[in-house]
Each structure stands twice: as structure tokens, then as C-alpha cells.
Motif scaffolding. Structure first.
Motif, mmCIF file in Angstrom:
data_model
loop_
_atom_site.group_PDB
_atom_site.id
_atom_site.type_symbol
_atom_site.label_atom_id
_atom_site.label_comp_id
_atom_site.label_asym_id
_atom_site.label_seq_id
_atom_site.Cartn_x
_atom_site.Cartn_y
_atom_site.Cartn_z
ATOM 1 N N LEU A 103 7.764 40.139 -27.003
ATOM 2 C CA LEU A 103 7.272 41.425 -27.466
ATOM 3 C C LEU A 103 5.755 41.515 -27.287
ATOM 4 N N LEU A 104 5.055 40.395 -27.512
ATOM 5 C CA LEU A 104 3.611 40.375 -27.346
ATOM 6 C C LEU A 104 3.223 40.707 -25.909
ATOM 7 N N ALA A 105 4.009 40.227 -24.946
ATOM 8 C CA ALA A 105 3.718 40.511 -23.542
ATOM 9 C C ALA A 105 3.884 41.998 -23.248
ATOM 10 N N GLU A 131 6.525 39.208 -17.237
ATOM 11 C CA GLU A 131 6.971 37.816 -17.146
ATOM 12 C C GLU A 131 5.785 36.861 -17.093
ATOM 13 N N SER A 132 4.782 37.202 -16.285
ATOM 14 C CA SER A 132 3.587 36.365 -16.188
ATOM 15 C C SER A 132 2.816 36.346 -17.511
ATOM 16 N N LEU A 133 2.733 37.501 -18.170
ATOM 17 C CA LEU A 133 2.055 37.560 -19.463
ATOM 18 C C LEU A 133 2.759 36.680 -20.487
ATOM 19 N N THR A 134 4.082 36.744 -20.501
ATOM 20 C CA THR A 134 4.849 35.920 -21.442
ATOM 21 C C THR A 134 4.566 34.441 -21.231
ATOM 22 N N ALA A 135 4.594 34.001 -19.983
ATOM 23 C CA ALA A 135 4.363 32.585 -19.684
ATOM 24 C C ALA A 135 2.972 32.149 -20.121
#
Length: 438
Positions: A265-267, A326-330
């Protein structure tokens, strides 16, 4: 003939002027290679290892674990070109030249050489400063105690607990935080049983002040300084709005049901922020009062508040505007884990242009956060909970969140701040709005 060189605590950058010794990685008499880490220190921003630019024999260490040293203070002395005897016959010796690399975290890519000992009686004795200021010869060195993290080692040190007396419950005897806490509880219980009966307090002519004094140092001290500076220098204002996050939560569920890495959710909120900052770049800026200018950035480095055992830190996701969900989550996962273990570098804690603060994880709805100086704005996100909401003309139970924006009133007026917050709320309520910016 050996030449003794002194290695001082280097300039750690980012305005850092001191560091606390957490753990020595070498002993007096060890042979060190060029750029081998010799000490682990804690600054106001991160826990880092300091590599020594010289190769040779360690002849002295300065400062016990837990001691704070200012930049420029001696750390160790190294005998360059000293004879090394460890029973080998290959005639190898430590490199004598220095690398010139004295910044924290920067060294050669070569693996550190195996540490060797100068045995007593072979060559000159190796001394280290003793507690009373006199030199002492160290002949026997015990092996390192396997501990899961420097934070656990520090907890033991601050409470006077000898880790060598513990049996770790982790893999291969690794000492965990729970092992230290259990030992401290047991010690406290034994002390309570052994306490003598209370006696009447002595009469004094002046009142005795109670309470606990906690030094403002390390991360806590840095946070105190930065928040105080923000309050002094930034004329901030806050606006907030309630938003229906039901569709955003459904979109996230659909994304994660499609397979592949899970999206946080943060991403998604960070992705919404980058889209909003593209529309309202005034909030992705800083104020240069010396030049009397507002400096707008052409990149978005998003900081996010992370609570750790060492205090509040704000890791920074670089170039968030160029990353997908996806990149933000990682990257959020990586930085959060590094924050938890104390492994963030100073570079990962600085340079943010906008901060995202998810205080909803603490179970609260709203807040008026203090801006992370020298940035110009911070978006706060409360908890997402079911609430009665008018949806399509009818009362329904929806997932509602309160969003708040604290902004520097010097960079924009309420119209710009309100427009930014309204756009963020629209994207939360209708994630399809983001398709315009993808």
C-alpha cells in the motif's frame, strides 16, 4: 623498520561531527589489510563500518565500546612494514601502502586479508592504551561472540551484561535479542531477591530530584535538532481531507491476485505522490533563504518515516518518480529491513525532497507532522478503517482514510496545497485517475 601511522576518525559527511564506537572489529596485534573495516560506529544517521586506509599491524586502539569520539580523533595506530609471524612460511606480509580511501563505506573491492597475530616474544611487543592511560601488552584475545545484530550487542553493553556468559538460542548458538532480554530479567529478579530490607532515607536539607535522564545523542539527538530547526525556520500549515480508499484497496488486491511480487500500500501511495508532485512541483522544493529563492527539484526522492529500536529514521527512495509500484515496493522493503537492523548508510538517510508518513500503522487517524527540514511538504496517512460513508447517493460502509498535508507556506499558498491534497484524494478514491500519468 616499521613506521607507525595514526588513523583518525574520518569526516563522515552530511554534517556529522561525532560517532559512538559500537564494536571493535580488530584487536591490538591483528594484521589488517588496506581498506579492511576496523571498527563499527553509530552516527546520528546510521550504523557504519570504518575501513582503515593502511595495511600493517594494529599497535593501539583508542576508545572503548560505547565511547563517543569527535571527527579527527585517533582511532587506531598501525605499524606499516612491521615483521609478521604467524607460523606461515610463505613470507607474505600485509600491504604497507595506504589506499587514500577514508570515507565511511568506501574501500577496495578486494576481500580483507585473513587476520593474523604477532605472537608475544616475536618482534616488538604490541601495546594498547589501558584504562589508566598506561600501555598494556595484550597476549590473549578471545574470539568474537556471535550476536544477531549490533543493537543486541549494545543492549547488553548498556546493561552491563557479559555476552560470553550467554548461550544463544539461535542457529549455531547465535545470541538473539530475546536471549539478552531473558538474561536481564533473570538478573533483575535475582537482584530483587537479594535486596536488603528498606531503611529510612537519610535526612537532607534539600529536596532530591527524581526521574530518569536520557541523553539526547545519536539518532535521538539528531531528530531533536532537526525537528527544532524545522519549527524555528519553516512557517508550516496543515490541511486534511477524508477519502474513500475502498477502490484503492480493491485495486491492490487485484494486483496481488494476478501473481508476481506483492505490491504494498505504501508503494501505491508513493506512486500517487509522484503523480501529484508532477502536477504541483512547488511542493517538491526547498527554500534557500541566503539567496532568497525557492529551489524546485527535477527529481523526486521520497523519504518515509520508519520507527526503529534506535528511534525514528527517514530512509529515502531515490528517483521515486521513475519507479513503478513493483520497484517502489522492493525498495521500501529493502530500506525498511536495513533500518530495522541498523544497516542504513548516511547516503540512504539524506537527500529527500518529499516525505510520506504512514502514521496509520500506530492506530491513529490524523496528525499534524513536523516537516522534515529542509523539505517543503509531508503527506500524512492515517489508518484505513470501515466507516459510514455516502456512496453513490446512499449510506454505505466504506474503507475511509484521513490524509493530511503539512507544507511550507513560503513555497506556496493554500490553493496549491489544497489542489495537491485533493488530487491525492481523488487518486485514492478512483485509482484509474492515475492512468493519465502512466
Amino acid at each position: 623498520m616499521a613506521q607507525v601511522l595514526e588513523f583518525k576518525l574520518p569526516d563522515l559527511g552530511e554534517g556529522l561531527t561525532e560517532a559512538e564506537i559500537v564494536r571493535w572489529l580488530v584487536e591490538v596485534g591483528d594484521v589488517v589489510a588496506v581498506d579492511q573495516p576496523v571498527v563499527e560506529v553509530e552516527t546520528a544517521k546510521a550504523m557504519v563500518e570504518v575501513p582503515c586506509p593502511y595495511g600493517g599491524v594494529v599497535t593501539a586502539r583508542f576508545g572503548e565500546e560505547g565511547t563517543e569520539l569527535p571527527v579527527g580523533s585517533p582511532l587506531i595506530t598501525v605499524a606499516v612494514g612491521a615483521p609478521v609471524t604467524d607460523g606461515s612460511t610463505d613470507g607474505s606480509a600485509a600491504k604497507s601502502e595506504g589506499s587514500g580511501n577514508v570515507l565511511v563505506g568506501y574501500g577496495t573491492s578486494e576481500a580483507p586479508a585473513r587476520r593474523r597475530r604477532v605472537r608475544p616474544g616475536q618482534g616488538a611487543p604490541v601495546a594498547s592504551p589501558a584504562a589508566n592511560g598506561q600501555a598494556a601488552v595484550r597476549e590473549v584475545v578471545e574470539g568474537p561472540v556471535p550476536v544477531i545484530s549490533p543493537l543486541v550487542r549494545r543492549l547488553a553493553r548498556e546493561n552491563g551484561l557479559d555476552l560470553r556468559e550467554l548461550t544463544g538460542s539461535g542457529p549455531d548458538g547465535l545470541i538473539l535479542r530475546a536471549d539478552v532480554e531473558n538474561a536481564l530479567r533473570s538478573a533483575a529478579a535475582q537482584d530483587k531477591v537479594a535486596e536488603p530490607a528498606p531503611t529510612a532515607p537519610p535526612q537532607t536539607s534539600a529536596p532530591v530530584l527524581g526521574g530518569i535522564r536520557v541523553p539526547l545523542k545519536g539518532i535521538r539527538g539528531a531528530v531533536a535538532d532537526k525537528l527544532s530547526r524545522s519549527r524555528r525556520e519553516i512557517p508550516d500549515a496543515t490541511c486534511w481531507v477524508d477519502a474513500d480508499a475502498t477502490e484503492l484497496m480493491r485495486a491492490r488486491t487485484a494486483m496481488n491476485a494476478a501473481g508476481g511480487p506483492k505490491i504494498s500500500l505504501l508503494a501505491l501511495l508513493a506512486r500517487i505522490c509522484t503523480a501529484a508532485l508532477a502536477r504541483f512541483p512547488e511542493l517538491n522544493s526547498t527554500v534557500d533563504m541566503a539567496a532568497r529563492e525557492v529551489v524546485q527539484f527535477d527529481h523526486v526522492h521520497i523519504g518515509f518515516a520508519a520507527q526503529t529500536e534506535r528511534g525514528l529514521v527517514v530512509p529515502v527512495v531515490r528517483d521515486a518518480h521513475a519507479r513503478d509500484a513493483e520497484s517502489l515496493t522492493a525498495e521500501f522493503v529493502r530500506l525498511t529491513e536495513a533500518a530495522r537492523t541498523g544497516g542504513l548508510t548516511p547516503g540512504e538517510l539524506t537527500g529527500g525532497t518529499f516525505t510520506l508518513n504512514n502514521y496509520g500503522v500506530f492506530g491513529v487517524d490524523g496528525s499534524t507532522p513536523i516537516i522534515n527540514h529542509p523539505e517543503a511538504a509531508m503527506l500524512g496517512v492515517g489508518r484505513i478503517i470501515p466507516k459510514p460513508w455516502v456512496h453513490e447517493g446512499e449510506l454505505a460502509v466504506r474503507q475511509v482514510v484521513q490524509l493530511s498535508l503539512t507544507f511550507d507556506h513560503r513555497v506556496c499558498d493554500g490553493g496549491t496545497a489544497g489542489g495537491f491534497l485533493r488530487y491525492v484524494a481523488d487518486c485514492v478514491e478512483q485509482p484509474a485517475v492515475l492512468l493519465r500519468t502512466l
